[in-house]
Each structure stands twice: as C-alpha cells, then as structure tokens.
Design a protein around this motif. Structure first.
Motif, short mmCIF file in Angstrom:
data_model
loop_
_atom_site.label_atom_id
_atom_site.label_comp_id
_atom_site.label_asym_id
_atom_site.label_seq_id
_atom_site.Cartn_x
_atom_site.Cartn_y
_atom_site.Cartn_z
N ASP A 339 0.81 -1.22 0.00
CA ASP A 339 0.00 0.00 0.00
C ASP A 339 0.84 1.27 0.00
O ASP A 339 0.31 2.38 0.13
N ASP A 340 2.16 1.13 -0.14
CA ASP A 340 3.03 2.31 -0.14
C ASP A 340 2.61 3.31 -1.20
O ASP A 340 2.61 4.53 -0.97
N TYR A 341 2.26 2.80 -2.38
CA TYR A 341 1.94 3.69 -3.48
C TYR A 341 0.73 4.57 -3.15
O TYR A 341 0.64 5.72 -3.56
N PHE A 342 -0.22 4.00 -2.37
CA PHE A 342 -1.42 4.76 -2.04
C PHE A 342 -1.10 5.84 -1.01
O PHE A 342 -1.60 6.97 -1.09
N ALA A 343 -0.27 5.51 -0.04
CA ALA A 343 0.14 6.52 0.94
C ALA A 343 0.90 7.64 0.26
O ALA A 343 0.72 8.82 0.58
N ASP A 344 1.76 7.28 -0.70
CA ASP A 344 2.47 8.31 -1.47
C ASP A 344 1.49 9.18 -2.24
O ASP A 344 1.69 10.39 -2.38
N GLY A 345 0.44 8.56 -2.78
CA GLY A 345 -0.56 9.32 -3.52
C GLY A 345 -1.26 10.35 -2.65
O GLY A 345 -1.52 11.48 -3.08
N ILE A 346 -1.58 9.98 -1.42
CA ILE A 346 -2.20 10.93 -0.49
C ILE A 346 -1.25 12.10 -0.23
O ILE A 346 -1.64 13.27 -0.25
N THR A 347 0.02 11.77 0.02
CA THR A 347 1.02 12.82 0.26
C THR A 347 1.11 13.77 -0.93
O THR A 347 1.10 15.00 -0.77
N ASP A 348 1.21 13.20 -2.12
CA ASP A 348 1.39 14.02 -3.32
C ASP A 348 0.18 14.93 -3.56
O ASP A 348 0.33 16.08 -3.98
N GLU A 349 -1.00 14.41 -3.33
CA GLU A 349 -2.20 15.20 -3.57
C GLU A 349 -2.30 16.36 -2.60
O GLU A 349 -2.65 17.48 -2.98
N TYR A 472 -8.21 5.99 -9.87
CA TYR A 472 -7.19 6.66 -9.06
C TYR A 472 -6.08 5.68 -8.67
O TYR A 472 -4.89 6.03 -8.70
N GLU A 473 -6.46 4.46 -8.33
CA GLU A 473 -5.44 3.47 -7.98
C GLU A 473 -4.55 3.16 -9.19
O GLU A 473 -3.33 3.01 -9.05
N ALA A 474 -5.14 3.05 -10.38
CA ALA A 474 -4.33 2.80 -11.58
C ALA A 474 -3.39 3.98 -11.83
O ALA A 474 -2.22 3.79 -12.20
N TYR A 475 -3.89 5.18 -11.61
CA TYR A 475 -3.06 6.38 -11.78
C TYR A 475 -1.88 6.36 -10.82
O TYR A 475 -0.73 6.66 -11.20
N LEU A 476 -2.12 6.00 -9.57
CA LEU A 476 -1.04 5.95 -8.58
C LEU A 476 -0.03 4.86 -8.94
O LEU A 476 1.18 5.03 -8.70
N ARG A 477 -0.48 3.77 -9.53
CA ARG A 477 0.46 2.75 -10.00
C ARG A 477 1.34 3.33 -11.11
O ARG A 477 2.54 3.02 -11.19
N GLY A 478 0.73 4.13 -11.96
CA GLY A 478 1.52 4.79 -13.00
C GLY A 478 2.54 5.74 -12.42
O GLY A 478 3.69 5.80 -12.87
N GLU A 479 2.15 6.48 -11.37
CA GLU A 479 3.07 7.39 -10.70
C GLU A 479 4.24 6.61 -10.08
O GLU A 479 5.39 7.04 -10.14
N GLU A 480 3.89 5.47 -9.51
CA GLU A 480 4.94 4.65 -8.90
C GLU A 480 5.93 4.17 -9.96
O GLU A 480 7.15 4.17 -9.74
N ALA A 481 5.43 3.79 -11.13
CA ALA A 481 6.31 3.29 -12.19
C ALA A 481 7.16 4.41 -12.79
O ALA A 481 8.33 4.24 -13.07
N SER A 482 6.55 5.57 -12.98
CA SER A 482 7.27 6.66 -13.64
C SER A 482 8.08 7.50 -12.67
O SER A 482 8.92 8.29 -13.09
#
Length: 865
Positions: A339-349, A472-482
């Motif tokens: 779930d790291d990617y989701f926590a990062d997504g909250i931070t980024d937003e 949103y979850e797919a978007y955060l996966r993309g953020e994690e990859a890029s």
C-alpha cells in the motif's frame, strides 16, 4: 419516406417521436427494407450526437419506430441565408458531428447521406445526426453481427448512386463501394459550408455538380473568410481529397484535431498535422554518441538546465519576505508495503493542493521524498530544506464493521526549529472518501498557517482529481512506475503508460491521468524507437487534458513536452510551457520543464532564471543537480560541473548519468586517466555491465573505457541496450575499430546499418537515426551514402533550429567526414563547435582517438592549441 408524429409515452412519462411508414410504402419491399435499415442502424448506436431510438415494431399492418423527440432546427435552416456561421459555433458543431460519426463508424455503420438537412441542432445547442435510411454496415461488422442487415440492403445494387448531390464522395458518384471515408468527404463539405456559407460543390445543373466533385477543388477557405486559421483549412482540404486513400481516414482523429484546435490557444493557427512527424529522439540512455544529450535521469521532463552559481540564489525564507516555507514529507504507511503507493498518492495530492496557495512556498516532491523513514531531526530537515514548517503523517488501511475498506490518516503540522506541533487531527473515512480527506487536510494546514483563502482557492482545495477509485489506484500505479517522470528508462515508462491508460479508460474525465499519459508517451517516444502510434497517443492525451481543463497547467505542460520531444519544435513548445508556469508559479516542475526547453532555443540566461526559482523550491533534487552540472559542462566550466555532479552523487552514489558526466569533466580537461578513475570509482552496487553499456552508448565514449571494460562491452548482447540491435552493434563496431579489427568492424557495422534502416522506415524524418545510419555506412566504407545520411541529419535539425541537439548532429557529420577521408570538410564543421556551448574542447581533441586522422593538419593543431 415516413410521417413523424409527436406522442407521449405514458409508461415512462416522456414525449417521443413516432416515425410511421405510410401505407402506400409499407407494401414496397425496398421501402420497408430501408425503414428497417434506419431503425436497426440507430438501435446499434447509443451516442449523445446521434438520434436515439426506443422501439421498432409493426402493429395492424403499420410499421413504426419510436424515437427521441428533438426540438430545434437543422443545419440547413441555420445556413439558409447564405452566410457562414461564427467560427466558434462552426467548430463546436463540427466537433459534435465528428464525434457522432466516430461512434457510428466504430460500430461498422456508414451513414452515406450526411448533409446539413440530416444534422439537427436542438434548442439547447446539442447536435444530433439523423436519417440513417441509406446507412450500410461494413462487411466486417456484418459478419460480426449475425442479426444485422445485409451489407447492401435491397435496392442498392452495385453501380447504384446513393446519397445527396453536392455531398457525395467521388466514389459514391461513380457507384463504387464505399466505406467510412465517404462520410468523411461529406463531413468536409459540411464544414466548408459552415465556414463559408457556400457549398463546396455546386454547379448550374446536377451534371455540373457531379463533375465538380470528380474534378474540381473548391475555392480556398481563406479566399472567402480571412479569419479561418490555416490549420482548419488544412483539415477541410484533407477531408475533401478525391482519393479515399489520400483522405482523412478517421472521424475519431478529426474530432480530436478539432478539439485540439479549439482548446489550445498557442496552436489555434496550426493544429497538429493528421500525419504526425517523427523526428530525432533526445537521448535514449542507450544510444551511441550522445555527448550532446542527457542520460537516463537527466532526460526526464524535470531536468534543469543552468550553471550552478550558488551565490546568486536567494536563500531560504529570506528569498520572499512574508512567505512561509513548508515541506510535506512522505506520509508513513503503517500497513502492508503493497500500500506504499497509495500513501504516497495521499502525500502528493496534499502537497499539490498546497503548492499554489498565496503566501506559501512548498518544497517539491523530489527533495521532500529524500526524507522517507529518515532518522534526522526536524531541525536538521528544516535547515537542509530551508523551511519553517513540516507536514508529516501516517496512513493505515483497515476494514470497517460493514466490510468496507477504510483509510485512517493522521497528519501533523509542526515547526521545524522546535518540532512543536501547530496542528494535528486524525481522519477516518471510507476509501472512496479519500479525496475529501486530502482536501480537508490541505484546508486545515492553510488555516493553521494563517493563509487567507478566497472562494476560488477553497474550491480548488476541495476539488477531486476523479470520483472513480479504481481509476485513481491505476493512476497511482503509474506514478509509482514513472516516479513522477524522474525515470526515463523505457521499461519503467511502458509500465507507467499501461497504468495511465487504464486510469483514463476507467474515467475519461481524469485530467491528471491524461496529462501524465501524454508526458510518459512523449518521453518513451524520445527514449526508445519512435513509433507513429506513440506520437499519436502523446498528442491525443495532451489534447484530452486541455479539453477537460484549458486553464489547468498539466495539459499545457504535456503539450509542450510533446512539441519538444516528439515534434522537436521547441519554439512551438515555449508558449505552452510558459503558460503552464504562469498557471502554477509555485511548482518547480513547470519551471524546470521551461528551463530545459529554453536550452534547445539557446536561451541560457533565461533558463538560468527559471532554474533559480526551481532550485529554491527543489533544493535536493538529484535531477536538478545533474542539470546544473550538465550545462556547466556544456559551457566548459568543468570545476563547477564536477562540483554539481559530486553533490548529486552524495545523494545518489549509483546514478549512472552523474558518474558518466563527472568522467566527462576530466575529458574536457584532457585528462583521460582522471576520467577512467572516475568510472572505476563507482560504488560496488553499480552493475559493471550497466555502467559499460551506458558509457558506450550515451556519448561516443567507447574509447574512454579501459581494456577490461571494452572486453566486457564486446561480450554484451542487445538486451543490455534495451534490445536495440542498432545501438548495440554500432557500439561494438567502435570497440573493434579501436583494436583495428576490420572484419569485425564491418560485421557489426552491417548489423547496425540494417537495424537503423529498419527504424528509418517507420520514422523517415528522425535526424538522429540518419546520423547513426551515416556513421554505420562510414564504417562500411560506403562513402557517398554515409555523407548523404549525415548531411541529411543536419538538414533536418541544424544548430540554428536546435541549440541542444544540432551540435551533436554536426559532431557526427565531422566523424563521418573523417572516416571517409574528407578531412578539410571535417575541419570546416569542427571549428564552429569549439565556439558554441558543446562538449568538445582543445583538451578533449588532444586525447580523443576519433580525431587521430586530423592530427597532422595545421588547422587541427591550431584548434588543439
């Protein structure tokens, strides 16, 4: 062919239109067949720009169809006075017609009678396409749908002319088989009429009109309406091509081109060409001879260009009096690592929402993320980032009593100097309410810092990027990859593209996902073998982002990146990136994108100004430090460049571009031993094969590798070079040339030639491919062809057009001239390269074996001196 009644559906309480086949026609098999064709065609479609059908039936011998009731007027009614429509209205109508056509064509349905009489404008200005009575199903769609009507309904014999005079395509006039391109011709004729008030094809008699369709071109739009953009005229002309093969092929693409034209102020006069150009890539990390370009991390969209002059940069809070500086550190995930990617997504937003608030400066993600799980004290972090406040947090995922997934976020705002808490509040919400939580956190932080919020600013803080959680979850996966575009290696970018595509498929209104899809696609195009499909994806996604939010910066940045990385037109990219910067002045990313683009234009001082702003907002970015050193190196300020690279390596000791560029600082000083020592000093965590492949391919530096490294190089396979056989083979040819192993040189040069010619078949305007092909041919001794290809590269992208890439291409032309014995021509092109910002210097000329054939020349000795 029918009577239409207004009626009321008592079951659903709605008004409808009932189309009835008159008794006089009901017994005619052909009329009945056409009536059924229209109804079935409409039934197969469900689109806001196509008339809807609710029911098809026959009762008491009466055939009828229950349809959507429309009130308004046809396009013919709007054109009856012979005047053109206002440009904005004409484009609005044409976009909706194109969307409707696109939906029909995707279902395999060709209208065959598109004309202003069959386009209805409702009272609320919605466009509806009517009368599919002449519609036909393509053979493919008919096979796929066993219940469909035959490909040609009864009465439509081969050679029969179906359609309306003045709007039929040439193939219709001739009675030939037609497909969706006949509708595109009719669309072009309608658009011409909307813009001029005159029909594109109209003669004194029907025969004259048909002859005009087959033979004549209508007067140019600009001759009748000087306000029509040239790009719009090109779209119309492309639709009205006589040959179906030369004509625009897709209504979907036409709709997109028109949307782009309307949504992009900077491009309103010249929209993207229907046939996308494919020009040279900017530094795939695994490309040979790229001393003029950035490596993996530095080619990222966020790379910065400027010379590091620390003393000129305003420092810390004093930079902007009265402005509070804040760092949002990565929120800690207290649950599963998955779930790291989701926590990062909250931070980024949360960070993104706070970035552009007045009176607040927020440190960029690149610098803040360096403190993930840090052991440093708040005071140390505050001093290093020069901030007054820190926002930290913890995220935990749990299941509620009702089984729904919940997210618990515990943010805290504290003073960096004392770690004293200024505000803290736990939030517990269902996962679907995570967007509301992000907005509330940003709002409470602003209030705690006494930042006054206008109604518009409050609205932006409350805005949700999407309402679709899977998207949103797919978007955060993309953020994690890029990694927010900080990773430019093709495999990472391909993974990111897949996730972003999934996000926009789930939510077509997800602006941020469209923008990121575009930027990742542009970067992938630049860093790997370019493809027309990749270029189209980058452009279309940028246009979607701009259509959704023309006053948001993301789409403008994406379009600017497309122009810079795909079209290779930095002048056209400049206004887009400048606008993105104006719309988000507090973002380091927009400043750095603009700075990188200015480098292509040779605007060094302006780039430096952008850098100073970005450096204040992103003080610990490795990419920024690489960019600082890169430009200092280009300006031959080797000590400044080495200082910047060392600072970057202190943060990222295994970063290959930093290691490579540091070695280059010694080469410009004429110190080959120092360069090799810098490469040998790489940490043990650096994979030797990765380092060797990177150095060999990223700057014409096979000769810099020592004997052991070159021995390793020739044992590598194409997989070490992203499976690019051309790059791999050319590197090995250069290694064998240093050994004077001519048979092996020719062997690998031939492999490289074949690979580059294959790439050029798909991208004939790619300047870098022409240069690489020229070098391969030179190693094969094919002098005339080698020079032709290298000179072609310079014609496509000269220094006058691109101050970033042009010098590299001219350097490759010098190498081709040397290999083919044209030493005087080589010197003619070499001398100017020592007078402009580039990676050649007298010191490098003294030690680079590629220049050995010139050493006896007095002109060369003068350059070395």
């Amino acid at each position: 062919m029918g009577e239409v009644y207004r009626a009321r559906d008592p079951k659903l309480g709605r008004e409808v239109a009932i189309k009835v086949l008159p008794e006089s026609l009901a017994k005619d098999p052909e009329a009945l067949a056409r009536f059924q064709v229209e109804a079935r065609a409409l039934a197969a479609l469900s689109h806001p720009n196509i008339l809807g059908i609710f029911e098809l039936g026959r009762e008491n011998g009466v055939s009828f169809a229950v349809m959507e009731l429309l009130e308004g007027e046809t396009l013919r009614d709007k054109l009856k006075d012979g005047s053109p429509l206002p440009l904005r209205k004409a484009m609005e109508y044409s976009r909706e017609i194109a969307r409707g056509l696109s939906a029909a064509h995707e279902k395999g349905i060709v209208h065959r009678d598109l004309k202003p009489e069959n386009v209805f404008i409702t009272r609320d200005e919605r466009v509806k396409i009517l009368d599919f009575g002449l519609a036909k199903r393509t053979e493919k769609s008919a096979r796929e749908d066993e219940t469909s009507t035959p490909t040609q309904s009864r009465g439509t014999e081969p050679g029969a002319v179906m359609g309306t005079m003045g709007y039929m395509a040439p193939e219709q006039v001739r009675g030939l088989p037609v497909d969706q391109r006949a509708d595109i011709f009719a669309f072009g004729a309608i658009l011409y009429e909307l813009l001029t008030g005159k029909r594109a094809f109209k003669g004194p008699t029907a025969s004259d009109t048909l002859t005009a369709i087959l033979r004549d071109e209508p007067p140019g739009l600009s001759q009748t309406n000087v306000n029509i953009p040239a790009g719009l005229e090109r779209i119309v002309r492309h639709c009205l091509e006589k040959s179906p093969e030369a004509r625009a092929q897709s209504a979907h693409d036409l709709a997109f081109d028109l949307e782009t034209l309307a949504s992009i102020p900077a491009a309103s006069a010249v929209p993207p060409a229907p046939s996308l150009p494919t020009a040279e890539r900017l530094t795939p990390s695994k490309r040979p001879g790229l001393s003029a370009v950035l490596g993996i991390a530095a080619v990222a969209v966020v790379a910065v260009v400027a010379v590091i002059v620390v003393s000129r940069r305003p420092s810390g809070p004093a930079a902007h009096a009265g402005v509070k500086r804040l760092a949002v550190l990565p929120f800690e995930n207290l649950g599963s690592k998955e779930d790291d990617y989701f926590a990062d997504g909250i931070t980024d937003e949360v960070r993104a929402k706070l970035t552009n608030l007045p009176g607040l400066e927020v440190i960029a993600r690149t610098s803040s993320n360096g403190y993930r799980k840090t052991q440093k004290t708040p005071r140390e972090i505050g001093k290093e980032l020069e901030v007054e406040y820190l926002l930290t947090g913890a995220v935990r995922f749990a299941k509620g009593s009702d089984g729904t997934r919940r997210v618990q976020v515990s943010p805290e705002l504290s003073l960096a100097s004392s770690a004293a808490s200024r505000w803290a509040q736990p939030f517990d919400a269902t996962l679907t309410d995570v967007f509301q939580v992000q907005g509330e956190i940003a709002t409470r932080v602003a209030q705690a810092l006494d930042v006054a919020l206008s109604a518009e600013e409050k609205r932006k803080l409350e805005a949700k990027p999407t309402r679709n959680l899977p998207a949103y979850e797919a978007y955060l996966r993309g953020e994690e990859a890029s990694q927010s575009m900080a990773a430019s290696d093709p495999p990472s970018l391909r993974r990111a593209v897949l996730h972003y595509e999934q996000a926009v498929a789930l939510d077509a209104g997800f602006l941020e996902a469209w923008a990121r899809l575009s930027r990742a696609s542009s970067l992938l195009y630049a860093n790997s073998t370019p493809t027309p499909a990749g270029a189209r994806r980058a452009l279309e996604a940028a246009g979607k982002a701009l259509t959704i939010g023309p006053e948001r910066p993301e789409g403008h940045q994406a379009l600017g990146d497309y122009y810079r990385l795909v079209v290779k037109d930095s002048a056209r990219a400049l206004p887009e990136l400048e606008r993105a910067r104006r719309l988000s002045p507090g973002s380091a990313g927009y400043a750095t994108s603009l700075a990188l683009n200015r480098q292509h234009l040779g605007q060094w001082e302006a780039a430096l100004g952008d850098l100073e702003e970005a450096q204040r907002l992103d003080p610990r970015s490795v990419t920024t430090l690489h960019g600082l050193g890169f430009v200092a190196l280009r300006l031959r300020r080797t000590s400044e460049a080495r200082n910047a690279f060392d600072r970057g390596l202190a943060l990222a000791p295994t970063n290959l571009p930093l290691l490579h560029r540091k070695a280059m600082t010694y080469l410009l000083e004429g110190d080959l031993a120092g360069a090799r020592a810098a490469l040998k000093g790489a940490p043990k965590e650096v994979e030797p094969t990765a380092l060797v492949a990177f150095v060999a391919s990223a700057g014409d530096f096979v000769w810099v590798l020592d004997e052991a490294q070159r021995d390793l190089l020739v044992r590598l396979t194409p997989s070490a070079f992203d499976d690019d056989r051309g790059v791999w083979a050319l590197c090995l040819a250069q290694a064998k040339a240093l050994k004077r192993d001519e048979p092996s040189v020719r062997k690998y040069a031939e492999i490289a030639r074949a690979a580059f010619e294959e790439h050029l078949a798909a991208a004939p305007q790619d300047a870098q491919l022409h240069a690489e092909l020229g070098l391969s041919l030179a190693y094969l001794g094919r002098k005339v062809e080698a020079i032709r290809e290298a000179e072609k590269a310079m014609e496509l992208l000269p220094i006058s057009r691109d101050a970033y890439m042009g010098p590299y291409l001219q350097h490759q032309l010098v190498r081709v001239y040397i290999l083919t014995g044209e030493n005087e021509k080589a010197l003619d092109k070499l001398e100017p390269l020592l007078k402009i910002p580039y990676f050649l210097s007298p010191g490098r000329l003294r030690i680079d074996p590629n220049f050995d054939p010139l050493r006896k020349s007095q002109r060369f000795q003068k350059l070395v001196g």
